[in-house]
Design a protein around this motif. Structure first.
Motif: not given
Lengths: 249, 737
Positions: A2-10, A31, A35
Motif C-alpha cells: 500500500h501507498k505510504l505517506s511521505r513521512s512514513n516512507r522517510d 506498523k 510508526w
C-alpha cells in the motif's frame, strides 16, 4: 504494497539504514509501533533474529579475517584491523559499546562466540552494515539506562583477567572516556584526587557507587549525606573538595 | 410519762422557746460547764417526742423540723454574727472562735432535744440531718459574712509567726476548723477561701526572703536557712493547718528557695558546690543532697556540678603530667595512675556518704572519669599508663612494700579504673607484654597470688575471653616448672656439664618474639639443647620447638686472676664470653663470623661487657662505642668485692608502643569484620546507619571503633562477597549466604 505517506516512507528508510533490516521486517516493526521510530526499534530488537545460512557464512568469513593465526580468538592485532576497517580509532568509545553488545569478558580480546553474538545482536553481518550501526551505538550512550549498563560493564571488561580490582590508571582513562559522553563537572577533580591521594586499585563497589554519586549528588554537594553508605573513597573525595575550596561547606 | 392529751403546736413551741432561751443564757454565762437542768431537758425532749408521735393531723414532725431550722438560723444571725462583726484583727478571731464553740454546744443540746426527729422522720424523708442544717445555717449566716476578714487576719498572724513572733496556735487551729467544716463534707471552702491565699502569700514571702538571702548569704548559710524554713512550715501544718496543705506548702517553699535559684546557689564562687567539694565540707554537701533529693529532677544540677568538678580535678592531674613530660620529666606520668586512683577513691566516698549512693552521682562520677581517663600523656595512652602502673606494682610486691590487703585494694581500684578507659584492648596488649617479661625474667620475684588475683578480677569484669591469654601464660609457667622436674629426673648426667632449665611457652598465649636459631652455640650448650629436644619429643606429640636464646639467662663462673666471680648474664653475653675460652683476643669481625649474631645484637652485648659498669673484656681502642674494627681481650685482672654480679644488658630499642598499636589495630580489624558478618547474618537486610550503630554498640565493651574503619571493612567485605548493596537502594546491605 500500500501507498505510504511521505513521512512514513522517510521513517522506513531511516529504520532500514539504522537497523539494516529488510524492508519487510522494517515495515512490520513500524506498523506494530504505530510508526513511532523509537518504539519500532525496541520491537525490532526484541524479536529473535532468524539466522540464515548466508548470514552465518558471512560472519564466518569476517571472523577469519580478524582472528589470530595461533588461537581461536580475535586479539589486539585483529581488533586493530577491525577498527581501521570501521574507520574508527581504537580508543574510540564506540569500541566499548561494541564490546558491550558482544558481552566481551575482557578488553582487547573477542572470543568467537562473543564476536558472533555481538554482531547478531546488532543484526549485522558485514563491515558495511556494522559501520552503519556506529551512530546508533553512539546514541545508546545517551540513553540513561544503557549508559548505566555500559558503565558497569566497563569495569569487568577493563580490568586485568584474574584481578578483582581495576588498576588506577586504567580506571582514570575509562572515567575520562565515559564522562566525556555524559557530563559530570567533577570528573577532573575526581581524577586529580585519586592520583594525589589514592594510588591504589579501584574496587567494583567504588566504581559502581561513583556513577550513583555523579547521578544523584549535585556538584555543589548540597544533597550529599555524610552519614550515608557512600564508599570510603568518595567520603574522602568530598573532604578533598572542601579542603581545596572547590566547594563551599 | 404518758399523756392522754394532744399537744398543740403553738403550745409545744412555747415550751421549746423557753428551753432555748435558757440554753442561750447558760451559754452567755460561760460557766465551766454547760448543763441544762435534767428535768427541763426531759420535758423538752418528751414534748417534742409526743408532738412527733401524735396521730394525724397532730403529727407535727415537719413543723418541728422547720422550727429547728428557724431556731438555729435565728441564733446564728441574731446572736453570733453581730458579736463577731463588731470586732477586728485578733479580737475578731477570738470572738469568732468563742462564738463557734458556743454554737457547737448550742447545736449539740438542740439536737438532743430534737433527737426523735433524727430517728425516723429525717431518714424517712431523706432530709439533711440536724447537724447539717445547723452547719449550713452557720455557714450562710456567719461564715460567708466574715470569712474574708478572718482569712486576712489569720494570714497576717502567720506572717508574724514566720518573722519570729509567738502566736496563739490553738486559736488559729480552731478558726481554721470553721473553714474546714464550712465545706460541708468537702475541703472546698478551706481551699478556696483560705489555702489559696495562704499559698499566694507564702510564695511572695519566700520570694522576698530568697532574693535577700541569695545576695547576703553563702551557699551553706542559705541552705541552712532553707532547711529551717522547710522545717518550720511543716511544723506549722501540724500545729494548726489542715494536713492537705503540707505538700503544697512544701512544694512552694522548695520551688522558691531551691529550684529557682539553684544555678545561682550552686555556682556561688566561694561557697558553691565546687568550693564545698574543694574544702571537703561533707556536712554541707549532705545537706545539699537532703534538700534537693525530694524535688523532682532537683538533684540533676547538683550531680552536674559534681561531675564538672571531678572532671576538672582529673584534667588538672593530666595536664600536670603532660606539662612535666613536655619539659622532659617522665616521673609525673608514672605517678599519674596512682593519683587518679586516689582521686577516684576520694570522690567515691563522697558519692557513698554525702550523696547516699544515689545512681545519679555514680553516673556523674563515671562520666567525669571517662572524660579525662582517655587522654594521652607524652604519647602514651591511658591504657598504657595503667599497664605500666600494674607492672611497677607487681615488681614492688617482691619487696613486700604493700600489705596483702593494700595490694588487693589497689588491684580492685585498677580494675575499676579500667572500666572508664575506652581502649580496653590496648590495655590488655600492654599488660600481656609486661606480664610476659615479669614471668620470664623476674620469676623469682613474681608473687603468684597477686598476679592471679588481678587476672581473676579482670576476668570477672571483662569476661573470660579478655583474660584467656594471660591465664594461659601463668599456667604455662606452672607447667614448665613441672616439666622441668621431669626433665631433670630423666637425666643421668648433666648435658655438656651444665645445669639446664627450660621454660616451654605456648605460642598462642605469649607475645611474638623473634627466634634466634641461627646462633652458633658453644658445644656444651648444643648438647643441652639436644638433650632437651629428645626428652620433649618423648613427652609430646608432633610439637615444634622454637628456641629463644635472646631471652635466656646464664650463670657463668669467670676465672679471673684475683678470684673467681659468678656472672649472671644473658645467653648472648655468655655465648660471646665462651669464645674467649679458646683464645685471649678476638676481633669484632671474628666474633660476628663465629657466632652469627646480628650486628645490632652483638654491639649491645659487647657494650655491656666492655664499656659499661663491669669491664669483663678489654677493648682496643678504649672508646665508649663499638666499631667493627675493635679488638677484644679477656680482662683477667677484673675483680669485684662481690662474689656474684649481674651484668645487665639494655633491651633492644624496639618501639614497643608502636608494635602494640599495630597489633591491636589488626585485631580490631578482625573484630569489626566478625561483628559485621555476625550482625548481617542474623538480620539479613540492614540499612547502613543501623549496621554501623549496632557494630559500635557491640564492640564498645572492648574499644571505641572508628567509624571510618567500619566503613572500610564493610567495603572490604563487599569485595570479598560477604555483603552486597541492595539493587534499589544503595544505602541498604544484603547478606550474601
Amino acid at each position: 504494497m500500500h501507498k505510504l505517506s511521505r513521512s512514513n516512507r522517510d521513517k522506513l528508510q531511516q529504520f532500514v539504514a539504522i537497523t539494516g533490516a529488510s524492508d519487510k521486517n522494517a515495515l512490520q516493526a513500524l506498523k506494530a509501533s504505530d510508526w513511532q521510530l523509537e518504539a519500532a526499534f525496541d520491537v525490532f530488537y526484541s524479536q529473535p533474529q532468524p539466522r540464515s545460512n548466508g548470514d552465518m557464512r558471512r560472519l564466518e568469513e569476517l571472523y577469519n579475517r580478524y582472528k589470530d593465526p595461533y588461537s581461536d580468538m580475535i586479539l589486539a592485532e585483529g581488533i586493530s584491523v577491525l577498527c581501521s576497517d570501521l574507520q574508527v580509532e581504537p580508543q574510540d568509545i564506540v569500541t566499548l559499546v561494541l564490546s558491550w553488545h558482544m558481552n566481551a569478558a575482557t578488553a582487547c580480546e573477542f572470543s568467537k562466540e562473543e564476536f558472533f553474538g555481538g554482531l547478531q545482536a546488532l543484526g549485522v553481518d558485514s563491515i558495511g552494515k556494522l559501520q552503519e550501526k556506529l551512530s546508533f551505538m553512539r546514541s545508546e550512550l545517551k540513553d540513561e539506562q544503557k549508559f548505566h549498563e555500559i558503565y558497569n560493564f566497563a569495569f569487568g571488561w577493563a580490568k586485568e583477567k584474574g584481578q578483582k580490582s581495576l588498576a588506577l590508571d586504567t580506571a582514570i582513562g575509562m572515567w575520562q572516556l565515559l564522562f566525556a559522553e555524559r557530563e559530570w563537572p567533577l570528573v577532573n577533580h575526581w581524577c586529580d584526587f585519586l592520583q594525589d591521594h589514592h594510588n591504589k586499585a579501584i574496587s567494583k563497589d567504588t566504581w559502581a557507587q561513583l556513577l550513583e554519586f555523579a547521578r544523584t549528588v549535585d556538584p555543589a554537594l548540597s544533597n550529599y549525606d555524610a552519614e550515608g553508605a557512600w564508599p570510603y573513597l568518595i567520603d574522602e573525595f568530598v573532604e578533598y573538595l572542601y579542603d581545596k575550596s572547590v566547594v563551599e561547606k | 410519762m404518758y399523756r392522754a392529751t394532744i399537744i398543740d403546736f403553738e403550745q409545744g413551741c412555747k415550751c421549746l422557746e423557753a428551753g432555748v432561751s435558757e440554753l442561750k443564757r447558760i451559754l452567755e454565762e460561760e460557766t465551766s460547764e454547760t448543763r441544762i437542768d435534767p428535768k427541763q431537758y426531759l420535758e423538752l425532749y418528751t414534748t417534742i417526742y409526743n408532738m412527733c408521735i401524735q396521730k394525724h393531723p397532730h403529727d407535727h414532725s415537719q413543723r418541728l423540723y422547720n422550727k429547728y431550722h428557724d431556731i438555729v438560723e435565728h441564733y446564728a444571725k441574731k446572736t453570733v454574727l453581730p458579736c463577731v462583726q463588731q470586732k477586728h484583727d485578733e479580737y475578731l478571731l477570738r470572738e469568732l472562735s468563742r462564738r463557734w464553740d458556743h454554737y457547737k454546744v448550742f447545736v449539740k443540746w438542740l439536737s438532743h432535744f430534737f433527737n426523735y426527729l433524727e430517728r425516723f422522720f429525717i431518714p424517712q424523708r431523706n432530709y439533711p440531718s440536724l447537724l447539717e442544717v445547723a452547719m449550713k445555717s452557720f455557714r450562710n449566716r456567719v461564715y460567708l459574712e466574715v470569712q474574708v476578714n478572718a482569712k486576712d487576719v489569720v494570714i497576717a498572724l502567720i506572717d508574724k509567726e514566720r518573722e519570729g513572733a509567738q502566736i496563739d496556735m490553738e486559736l488559729l487551729k480552731n478558726v481554721l476548723d470553721i473553714f474546714v467544716q464550712s465545706g460541708m463534707g468537702t475541703i472546698e471552702r478551706y481551699k478556696e477561701d483560705f489555702e489559696m491565699f495562704l499559698l499566694e502569700e507564702t510564695e511572695s514571702y519566700y520570694a522576698r526572703k530568697a532574693s535577700r538571702w541569695i545576695q547576703e548569704c553563702s551557699c551553706p548559710e542559705y541552705m541552712i536557712k532553707s532547711e529551717e524554713s522547710l522545717k518550720k512550715e511543716k511544723e506549722r501544718v501540724t500545729h494548726y493547718l489542715h494536713s492537705s496543705t503540707e505538700s503544697k506548702l512544701v512544694e512552694i517553699v522548695q520551688d522558691i528557695l531551691l529550684v529557682s535559684v539553684a544555678k545561682h546557689l550552686l555556682e556561688k564562687e566561694h561557697s558553691g558546690c565546687s568550693a564545698l567539694l574543694r574544702d571537703d565540707k561533707t556536712d554541707d554537701l549532705s545537706r545539699m543532697y537532703r534538700l534537693y533529693h525530694p524535688i523532682p529532677k532537683g538533684l540533676e544540677p547538683v550531680a552536674d556540678a559534681f561531675r564538672i568538678y571531678v572532671a576538672r580535678e582529673g584534667n588538672a592531674l593530666i595536664k600536670q603530667a603532660q606539662d612535666a613530660a613536655a619539659n622532659g620529666s617522665l616521673v609525673e606520668a608514672q605517678v599519674l595512675v596512682g593519683k587518679i586512683i586516689d582521686l577516684h577513691e576520694k570522690y567515691m566516698v563522697y558519692v557513698m556518704d554525702c550523696f547516699k549512693n544515689h545512681t545519679l552521682f555514680h553516673k556523674a562520677l563515671k562520666e567525669a572519669f571517662e572524660v579525662f581517663c582517655n587522654k594521652k600523656v607524652a604519647g602514651s595512652s591511658s591504657a598504657e599508663l595503667v599497664a605500666n602502673f600494674c607492672d611497677s606494682l607487681f615488681k614492688k610486691s617482691g619487696n613486700d612494700k604493700l600489705s596483702d590487703e593494700a595490694m588487693e585494694a589497689t588491684i580492685d581500684n585498677v580494675v575499676k579504673l579500667l572500666d572508664y578507659i575506652s581502649d580496653k584492648d590496648i590495655f590488655s596488649e600492654f599488660y600481656r607484654k609486661k606480664l610476659a617479661r615479669r614471668l620470664l625474667f623476674d620469676h623469682h620475684k613474681v608473687n603468684k597470688e597477686h598476679e592471679t588475683s588481678m587476672i581473676t578480677k579482670l576476668k570477672r569484669q571483662q569476661g573470660g575471653q579478655y583474660t584467656s591469654k594471660m591465664e594461659g601464660m601463668v599456667t604455662d609457667m606452672q607447667l614448665a616448672k613441672e616439666f622441668q622436674k621431669g626433665f631433670k629426673g630423666s637425666l643421668t648426667a648433666k648435658p655438656g656439664g651444665i645445669d639446664l632449665a627450660v621454660t616451654v611457652l605456648n605460642t598462642g598465649f605469649w607475645p611474638s618474639y623473634k627466634t634466634s636459631t641461627d646462633l652458633n652455640l658453644p658445644r656444651e650448650m648444643v648438647e643441652c639443647v639436644e638433650a632437651f629436644k629428645s626428652y620433649y619429643g618423648t613427652k609430646t606429640n608432633q610439637r615444634k620447638l622454637r628456641w629463644l636464646y635472646s631471652h635466656g639467662t646464664c650463670h657463668v663462673i669467670g676465672s679471673f686472676d684475683p678470684k673467681p666471680i659468678e656472672l649472671v648474664l644473658s645467653t648472648y653475653q655468655a655465648v660471646v664470653l665462651c669464645l674467649f675460652n679458646n683464645t685471649e683476643r678476638l676481633t669484632y669481625q671474628e666474633i660476628i663470623e663465629q657466632l652469627n649474631l646480628s650486628h645490632e645484637d652483638l654491639v649491645r652485648v659487647l657494650l655491656s661487657l666492655s664499656c659499661a659498669k663491669y669491664r669483663i673484656l678489654n677493648k682496643e681502642p678504649a672508646s665508649k662505642s663499638i666499631s667493627t674494627t675493635d679488638v677484644f681481650e679477656f680482662n683477667s685482672k677484673f675483680t669485684s668485692t662481690m662474689r656474684r654480679i649481674k651484668v645487665s644488658i639494655p633491651p633492644p630499642p624496639i618501639d614497643e608502643r608502636k608494635k602494640v598499636v599495630e597489633d591491636v589495630d589488626q585485631d580490631r580489624r578482625y573484630a569489626i569484620d566478625a561483628c559485621i558478618v555476625r550482625i548481617m547474618k542474623s538480620r539479613k537486610v540492614l540499612p547502613h546507619q543501623q549496621l554501623v550503630s549496632q557494630c559500635v554498640e557491640q564492640l564498645s565493651r572492648m574499644f571505641k571503633p572508628d567509624i571510618k574503619m567500619i566503613k572500610k571493612r564493610i567495603e572490604d567485605l563487599i569485595t570479598r562477597d560477604y555483603l552486597k548493596r541492595d539493587a534499589k537502594n544503595h544505602h541498604i546491605f544484603n547478606y550474601v549466604a
